[in-house]
Design an enzyme around this catalytic site. Structure first.
Site, PDB file in Angstrom:
ATOM      1  N   PRO A  15       6.354  72.846  11.116  1.00 34.05           N
ATOM      2  CA  PRO A  15       5.700  73.428   9.937  1.00 34.05           C
ATOM      3  C   PRO A  15       6.210  74.811   9.565  1.00 34.05           C
ATOM      4  CG  PRO A  15       4.201  73.335  11.817  1.00 34.05           C
ATOM      5  CD  PRO A  15       5.404  72.522  12.179  1.00 34.05           C
ATOM      6  N   ASN A  16       6.320  74.983   8.258  1.00 31.54           N
ATOM      7  CA  ASN A  16       6.679  76.245   7.591  1.00 31.54           C
ATOM      8  C   ASN A  16       8.157  76.591   7.671  1.00 31.54           C
ATOM      9  OD1 ASN A  16       3.965  76.899   6.720  1.00 31.54           O
ATOM     10  ND2 ASN A  16       3.532  77.252   8.886  1.00 31.54           N
ATOM     11  N   ARG A  23      10.917  84.174   3.177  1.00 30.24           N
ATOM     12  CA  ARG A  23       9.900  85.142   3.611  1.00 30.24           C
ATOM     13  C   ARG A  23      10.201  85.573   5.044  1.00 30.24           C
ATOM     14  NH1 ARG A  23       5.044  84.303   0.703  1.00 30.24           N
ATOM     15  NH2 ARG A  23       4.302  86.197   1.716  1.00 30.24           N
ATOM     16  N   TYR A  28      12.666  85.866  11.049  1.00 26.16           N
ATOM     17  CA  TYR A  28      13.353  84.568  11.084  1.00 26.16           C
ATOM     18  C   TYR A  28      14.759  84.585  10.484  1.00 26.16           C
ATOM     19  CZ  TYR A  28       8.658  83.035  12.280  1.00 26.16           C
ATOM     20  OH  TYR A  28       7.451  82.883  12.902  1.00 26.16           O
ATOM     21  N   ASN A  78      12.711  72.262  16.917  1.00 23.87           N
ATOM     22  CA  ASN A  78      11.955  73.501  16.741  1.00 23.87           C
ATOM     23  C   ASN A  78      10.591  73.061  16.211  1.00 23.87           C
ATOM     24  OD1 ASN A  78      10.685  75.835  16.038  1.00 23.87           O
ATOM     25  ND2 ASN A  78      12.476  76.755  15.028  1.00 23.87           N
ATOM     26  N   ALA A  81       4.797  76.102  15.099  1.00 27.74           N
ATOM     27  CA  ALA A  81       3.531  76.403  15.767  1.00 27.74           C
ATOM     28  C   ALA A  81       2.992  75.226  16.574  1.00 27.74           C
ATOM     29  CB  ALA A  81       2.504  76.861  14.739  1.00 27.74           C
ATOM     30  N   GLU A 102      14.768  72.428  23.093  1.00 27.22           N
ATOM     31  CA  GLU A 102      13.815  73.132  22.225  1.00 27.22           C
ATOM     32  C   GLU A 102      14.472  74.426  21.737  1.00 27.22           C
ATOM     33  OE1 GLU A 102      10.312  74.150  24.405  1.00 27.22           O
ATOM     34  OE2 GLU A 102       9.325  75.114  22.700  1.00 27.22           O
ATOM     35  N   HIS A 104      13.811  77.984  19.338  1.00 29.48           N
ATOM     36  CA  HIS A 104      12.990  78.878  18.512  1.00 29.48           C
ATOM     37  C   HIS A 104      13.879  79.985  17.964  1.00 29.48           C
ATOM     38  CE1 HIS A 104       9.187  77.038  19.518  1.00 29.48           C
ATOM     39  NE2 HIS A 104       9.628  76.948  20.762  1.00 29.48           N
ATOM     40  N   ARG A 111       6.434  87.999  21.400  1.00 30.50           N
ATOM     41  CA  ARG A 111       5.471  87.968  20.290  1.00 30.50           C
ATOM     42  C   ARG A 111       4.039  87.813  20.840  1.00 30.50           C
ATOM     43  NH1 ARG A 111       7.582  84.203  15.626  1.00 30.50           N
ATOM     44  NH2 ARG A 111       6.002  85.436  14.527  1.00 30.50           N
TER      45      ARG A 111
HETATM   46  O1  CA2 Z   1      10.631  81.263  16.253  1.00 29.95           O
HETATM   47  C1  CA2 Z   1      10.478  80.088  15.875  1.00 29.95           C
HETATM   48  O2  CA2 Z   1      11.415  79.360  15.562  1.00 29.95           O
HETATM   49  C2  CA2 Z   1       9.062  79.530  15.732  1.00 29.95           C
HETATM   50  O3  CA2 Z   1       9.093  78.159  16.121  1.00 29.95           O
HETATM   51  C3  CA2 Z   1       8.698  79.661  14.271  1.00 29.95           C
HETATM   52  C4  CA2 Z   1       7.248  79.233  13.977  1.00 29.95           C
HETATM   53  C5  CA2 Z   1       6.282  79.926  14.917  1.00 29.95           C
HETATM   54  O4  CA2 Z   1       4.968  79.427  14.707  1.00 29.95           O
HETATM   55  C6  CA2 Z   1       6.676  79.729  16.377  1.00 29.95           C
HETATM   56  O5  CA2 Z   1       5.755  80.451  17.183  1.00 29.95           O
HETATM   57  C7  CA2 Z   1       8.062  80.245  16.625  1.00 29.95           C
HETATM   58  C8  CA2 Z   1       6.869  79.603  12.548  1.00 29.95           C
HETATM   59  C9  CA2 Z   1       7.829  79.143  11.498  1.00 29.95           C
HETATM   60  C10 CA2 Z   1       7.458  79.843  10.231  1.00 29.95           C
HETATM   61  O6  CA2 Z   1       8.612  79.962   9.461  1.00 29.95           O
HETATM   62  C11 CA2 Z   1       8.553  80.780   8.378  1.00 29.95           C
HETATM   63  C12 CA2 Z   1       9.755  81.091   7.806  1.00 29.95           C
HETATM   64  C13 CA2 Z   1       9.773  81.917   6.720  1.00 29.95           C
HETATM   65  C14 CA2 Z   1       8.590  82.426   6.196  1.00 29.95           C
HETATM   66  C15 CA2 Z   1       7.380  82.100   6.772  1.00 29.95           C
HETATM   67  C16 CA2 Z   1       7.363  81.255   7.868  1.00 29.95           C
END
Ligand code: CA2
Length: 150
Positions: A15-16, A23, A28, A78, A81, A102, A104, A111
């Site tokens: 997700p996301n 963003r 990221y 990946n 969350a 996996e 990230h 974090r």
């Molecule tokens: O660091 C990572 O790759 C995560 O898997 C990213 C997840 C986070 O919940 C994990 O703890 C770590 C979140 C992805 C959100 O991606 C976004 C990208 C741009 C703007 C907003 C969110």
């Protein structure tokens, strides 16, 4: 005679991650998922291909892991969350027989405490955190070398 079909590495994103590049670049990075796919492709060995997918839905990710059981030589995941919450995704990965890496983008251990634990890590052969898009490249290179060795 037709050439052998390539062995396909399924790259599953949770997700996301569709928002990458739009963003929070300080966490990221600036690359989109399409950019990351293009970079990962540079690490493919001959005879390998990759399938890049992203979903915001836990059940869809689980269905894709099930599909991978017959279609993928390896999984890079990946889970976003869902890494920190989804026993169901772990159960699905436990039913997959190939190697799982996996990835990230961020270093989840630097974090918030709720990101420090990943259910998926209980199944993954390896986890790469904090290297941004390079994590996908390293995972692709590693899996091709591992599978070439047989
Ligand atoms: O660091 C990572 O790759 C995560 O898997 C990213 C997840 C986070 O919940 C994990 O703890 C770590 C979140 C992805 C959100 O991606 C976004 C990208 C741009 C703007 C907003 C969110």
């Amino acid at each position: 005679m037709p050439a052998d079909a390539p062995a396909v590495i399924h790259v599953l994103n949770g997700p996301n991650l569709n928002l990458l590049g739009q963003r929070q670049p300080e966490i990221y990075g600036y690359e989109t998922l399409a950019d990351i796919e293009a970079r990962a492709r540079t690490a493919l060995a001959p005879g390998f291909d990759l399938l890049m997918r992203q979903s915001n839905h836990e059940g869809v990710l689980i269905d894709w892991v099930h599909e991978a059981r017959s279609a993928a030589c390896a999984i890079i995941i990946n889970p976003g969350a869902y890494s920190h919450t989804s026993i169901a995704l772990l159960d699905a990965l436990n039913a997959y027989e190939g190697p799982v890496i996996e990835v990230h983008l961020s270093n989840i251990h630097r974090r918030e405490a709720f990101r420090h634990h990943s259910y998926v890590s209980l199944r993954a052969e390896g986890a790469i955190v904090g290297l941004g898009a390079e994590g996908y490249v390293a995972a692709t290179r590693h899996l091709c070398a591992l599978l070439q060795r047989g």
